[in-house]
Design a protein around this motif. Sequence first.
Motif, PDB file in Angstrom:
ATOM      1  N   GLU A   1       0.460  -1.587   0.032  1.00  0.00           N
ATOM      2  CA  GLU A   1      -0.047   0.096   0.056  1.00  0.00           C
ATOM      3  C   GLU A   1       0.556   1.453  -0.269  1.00  0.00           C
ATOM      4  O   GLU A   1       0.746   2.512  -0.580  1.00  0.00           O
ATOM      5  CB  GLU A   1      -1.017  -0.049   1.180  1.00  0.00           C
ATOM      6  N   ASN A   2       1.994   1.249   1.005  1.00  0.00           N
ATOM      7  CA  ASN A   2       2.994   2.383   0.932  1.00  0.00           C
ATOM      8  C   ASN A   2       3.728   2.668  -0.706  1.00  0.00           C
ATOM      9  O   ASN A   2       4.242   3.584  -1.031  1.00  0.00           O
ATOM     10  CB  ASN A   2       3.919   2.652   1.703  1.00  0.00           C
ATOM     11  N   VAL A   3       3.552   1.781  -1.738  1.00  0.00           N
ATOM     12  CA  VAL A   3       4.409   1.657  -2.812  1.00  0.00           C
ATOM     13  C   VAL A   3       4.239   1.654  -4.181  1.00  0.00           C
ATOM     14  O   VAL A   3       4.733   1.711  -5.501  1.00  0.00           O
ATOM     15  CB  VAL A   3       5.152   0.540  -2.986  1.00  0.00           C
ATOM     16  N   THR A   4       2.376   0.944  -4.058  1.00  0.00           N
ATOM     17  CA  THR A   4       1.865   0.399  -5.713  1.00  0.00           C
ATOM     18  C   THR A   4       0.749   1.906  -5.282  1.00  0.00           C
ATOM     19  O   THR A   4      -0.052   1.888  -4.520  1.00  0.00           O
ATOM     20  CB  THR A   4       1.258  -0.639  -5.566  1.00  0.00           C
ATOM     21  N   ALA A   5      -0.193   1.730  -6.098  1.00  0.00           N
ATOM     22  CA  ALA A   5      -1.493   2.877  -6.542  1.00  0.00           C
ATOM     23  C   ALA A   5      -2.718   2.203  -7.163  1.00  0.00           C
ATOM     24  O   ALA A   5      -2.151   1.318  -7.977  1.00  0.00           O
ATOM     25  CB  ALA A   5      -1.315   4.458  -6.916  1.00  0.00           C
ATOM     26  N   GLU A   6      -3.633   2.792  -7.555  1.00  0.00           N
ATOM     27  CA  GLU A   6      -4.854   2.319  -8.247  1.00  0.00           C
ATOM     28  C   GLU A   6      -5.478   3.563  -8.629  1.00  0.00           C
ATOM     29  O   GLU A   6      -6.122   4.391  -8.234  1.00  0.00           O
ATOM     30  CB  GLU A   6      -5.634   1.709  -7.308  1.00  0.00           C
ATOM     31  N   VAL A   7      -5.818   3.192  -9.830  1.00  0.00           N
ATOM     32  CA  VAL A   7      -6.443   3.881 -10.904  1.00  0.00           C
ATOM     33  C   VAL A   7      -7.548   3.236 -11.022  1.00  0.00           C
ATOM     34  O   VAL A   7      -7.749   2.764 -12.114  1.00  0.00           O
ATOM     35  CB  VAL A   7      -5.782   4.717 -12.089  1.00  0.00           C
ATOM     36  N   ASN A   8      -8.952   4.540 -11.300  1.00  0.00           N
ATOM     37  CA  ASN A   8      -9.827   4.109 -11.812  1.00  0.00           C
ATOM     38  C   ASN A   8     -10.828   5.126 -12.408  1.00  0.00           C
ATOM     39  O   ASN A   8     -10.580   6.374 -11.862  1.00  0.00           O
ATOM     40  CB  ASN A   8     -11.099   3.170 -10.751  1.00  0.00           C
ATOM     41  N   THR A   9     -11.450   4.765 -13.191  1.00  0.00           N
ATOM     42  CA  THR A   9     -11.734   6.016 -14.891  1.00  0.00           C
ATOM     43  C   THR A   9     -12.581   5.706 -14.702  1.00  0.00           C
ATOM     44  O   THR A   9     -13.829   4.448 -15.296  1.00  0.00           O
ATOM     45  CB  THR A   9     -11.278   6.397 -15.459  1.00  0.00           C
ATOM     46  N   TYR A  10     -14.265   6.630 -14.664  1.00  0.00           N
ATOM     47  CA  TYR A  10     -15.598   6.276 -14.846  1.00  0.00           C
ATOM     48  C   TYR A  10     -16.158   7.556 -15.968  1.00  0.00           C
ATOM     49  O   TYR A  10     -15.946   8.610 -14.884  1.00  0.00           O
ATOM     50  CB  TYR A  10     -16.179   5.798 -13.482  1.00  0.00           C
ATOM     51  N   VAL A  11     -17.204   7.150 -16.809  1.00  0.00           N
ATOM     52  CA  VAL A  11     -17.735   7.631 -17.346  1.00  0.00           C
ATOM     53  C   VAL A  11     -19.138   7.045 -17.658  1.00  0.00           C
ATOM     54  O   VAL A  11     -19.422   6.525 -17.941  1.00  0.00           O
ATOM     55  CB  VAL A  11     -16.866   8.137 -18.871  1.00  0.00           C
ATOM     56  N   ASP A  12     -19.687   7.886 -17.217  1.00  0.00           N
ATOM     57  CA  ASP A  12     -20.873   8.419 -17.801  1.00  0.00           C
ATOM     58  C   ASP A  12     -21.665   7.758 -19.233  1.00  0.00           C
ATOM     59  O   ASP A  12     -21.176   7.886 -19.918  1.00  0.00           O
ATOM     60  CB  ASP A  12     -22.389   9.480 -17.681  1.00  0.00           C
ATOM     61  N   PRO A  13     -22.367   6.628 -19.023  1.00  0.00           N
ATOM     62  CA  PRO A  13     -22.424   5.544 -20.357  1.00  0.00           C
ATOM     63  C   PRO A  13     -23.168   6.674 -21.528  1.00  0.00           C
ATOM     64  O   PRO A  13     -22.972   6.466 -22.939  1.00  0.00           O
ATOM     65  CB  PRO A  13     -23.474   4.909 -20.269  1.00  0.00           C
ATOM     66  N   GLU A  14     -23.853   7.096 -21.161  1.00  0.00           N
ATOM     67  CA  GLU A  14     -24.197   8.892 -22.644  1.00  0.00           C
ATOM     68  C   GLU A  14     -23.319   9.479 -22.727  1.00  0.00           C
ATOM     69  O   GLU A  14     -23.995  10.349 -23.486  1.00  0.00           O
ATOM     70  CB  GLU A  14     -25.382   9.264 -21.407  1.00  0.00           C
ATOM     71  N   HIS A  15     -22.533   9.876 -22.204  1.00  0.00           N
ATOM     72  CA  HIS A  15     -21.151  10.324 -22.040  1.00  0.00           C
ATOM     73  C   HIS A  15     -19.811   9.736 -22.966  1.00  0.00           C
ATOM     74  O   HIS A  15     -18.523  10.459 -23.373  1.00  0.00           O
ATOM     75  CB  HIS A  15     -20.875  11.980 -20.852  1.00  0.00           C
ATOM     76  N   LYS A  16     -20.174   8.263 -23.268  1.00  0.00           N
ATOM     77  CA  LYS A  16     -18.996   8.091 -23.483  1.00  0.00           C
ATOM     78  C   LYS A  16     -18.316   7.996 -24.916  1.00  0.00           C
ATOM     79  O   LYS A  16     -19.346   8.590 -25.936  1.00  0.00           O
ATOM     80  CB  LYS A  16     -18.820   6.191 -23.356  1.00  0.00           C
ATOM     81  N   ALA A  17     -17.158   8.016 -25.401  1.00  0.00           N
ATOM     82  CA  ALA A  17     -16.478   8.180 -26.426  1.00  0.00           C
ATOM     83  C   ALA A  17     -16.603  10.053 -26.851  1.00  0.00           C
ATOM     84  O   ALA A  17     -17.026  10.291 -28.610  1.00  0.00           O
ATOM     85  CB  ALA A  17     -17.151   7.625 -27.609  1.00  0.00           C
ATOM     86  N   MET A  18     -16.431  10.911 -25.687  1.00  0.00           N
ATOM     87  CA  MET A  18     -16.831  12.075 -25.889  1.00  0.00           C
ATOM     88  C   MET A  18     -15.858  12.722 -26.039  1.00  0.00           C
ATOM     89  O   MET A  18     -15.786  14.227 -25.488  1.00  0.00           O
ATOM     90  CB  MET A  18     -17.996  13.362 -25.346  1.00  0.00           C
ATOM     91  N   GLY A  19     -14.328  12.338 -25.389  1.00  0.00           N
ATOM     92  CA  GLY A  19     -13.175  13.001 -24.730  1.00  0.00           C
ATOM     93  C   GLY A  19     -13.182  12.649 -23.332  1.00  0.00           C
ATOM     94  O   GLY A  19     -12.349  13.071 -22.776  1.00  0.00           O
ATOM     95  N   VAL A  20     -14.508  12.329 -22.283  1.00  0.00           N
ATOM     96  CA  VAL A  20     -14.272  12.615 -20.682  1.00  0.00           C
ATOM     97  C   VAL A  20     -13.207  11.367 -20.552  1.00  0.00           C
ATOM     98  O   VAL A  20     -12.139  12.251 -19.105  1.00  0.00           O
ATOM     99  CB  VAL A  20     -15.673  12.197 -20.268  1.00  0.00           C
ATOM    100  N   GLY A  21     -12.794  10.588 -20.855  1.00  0.00           N
ATOM    101  CA  GLY A  21     -12.132   9.449 -20.225  1.00  0.00           C
ATOM    102  C   GLY A  21     -10.021  10.196 -20.075  1.00  0.00           C
ATOM    103  O   GLY A  21      -9.896  10.235 -19.369  1.00  0.00           O
ATOM    104  N   GLU A  22     -10.182  10.441 -21.760  1.00  0.00           N
ATOM    105  CA  GLU A  22      -9.126  11.372 -21.561  1.00  0.00           C
ATOM    106  C   GLU A  22      -8.347  12.212 -21.419  1.00  0.00           C
ATOM    107  O   GLU A  22      -7.502  12.518 -20.654  1.00  0.00           O
ATOM    108  CB  GLU A  22      -8.911  10.898 -23.720  1.00  0.00           C
ATOM    109  N   GLY A  23      -9.292  13.394 -21.330  1.00  0.00           N
ATOM    110  CA  GLY A  23      -9.724  14.654 -20.682  1.00  0.00           C
ATOM    111  C   GLY A  23      -9.556  14.141 -19.128  1.00  0.00           C
ATOM    112  O   GLY A  23      -8.371  14.819 -18.656  1.00  0.00           O
ATOM    113  N   LEU A  24     -10.304  12.599 -18.424  1.00  0.00           N
ATOM    114  CA  LEU A  24      -9.423  12.478 -16.408  1.00  0.00           C
ATOM    115  C   LEU A  24      -7.761  12.571 -16.926  1.00  0.00           C
ATOM    116  O   LEU A  24      -7.848  12.750 -15.646  1.00  0.00           O
ATOM    117  CB  LEU A  24     -10.770  11.708 -15.818  1.00  0.00           C
ATOM    118  N   MET A  25      -7.777  11.607 -17.658  1.00  0.00           N
ATOM    119  CA  MET A  25      -6.237  10.502 -17.452  1.00  0.00           C
ATOM    120  C   MET A  25      -4.939  11.302 -17.894  1.00  0.00           C
ATOM    121  O   MET A  25      -4.172  11.664 -17.332  1.00  0.00           O
ATOM    122  CB  MET A  25      -5.751   9.185 -18.883  1.00  0.00           C
ATOM    123  N   LYS A  26      -4.925  12.826 -18.968  1.00  0.00           N
ATOM    124  CA  LYS A  26      -4.934  13.778 -19.091  1.00  0.00           C
ATOM    125  C   LYS A  26      -4.367  14.708 -17.555  1.00  0.00           C
ATOM    126  O   LYS A  26      -2.885  15.139 -17.611  1.00  0.00           O
ATOM    127  CB  LYS A  26      -5.064  14.582 -19.626  1.00  0.00           C
TER     128      LYS A  26
END
Length: 115
Positions: free
Chosen positions: A89-114
């Motif tokens: 727990e002190n040397v690793t991290a977890e990343v999770n990304t969720y996008v509303d299904p109505e807004h997928k493929a609009m660049g939301v996840g990419e914007g969050l990752m950047k």
Amino acid sequence: MANELTISIREATIDDLENLNFYWRSEVEMALAIDLDPVLEVQEERFKKAFEKKFDEVNDIFKIWVAELEGKIIGWQYLLPYDNCPALENVTAEVNTYVDPEHKAMGVGEGLMKN
């Protein structure tokens, strides 16, 4: 059309918690292929309590972000300590990304990752 939308990314606050639960419901219903209405209230309360604890882990390194469109949260992401293995727990991290299904493929996840 994605270029016409102004999606803003910001750090989440505990006040955003109420607007994050619909992602949990849609993902669980899809994964389990069941209608959650009979157990929804209990499960959503558990989700909120569990996710609320994640805000305690936010610091200079670990964060939770939300993506907003016209004042509505349409996605969220977190980078938090990996908590499934106490030895890591002190040397690793977890990343999770969720996008509303109505807004997928609009660049939301990419914007969050950047962010």
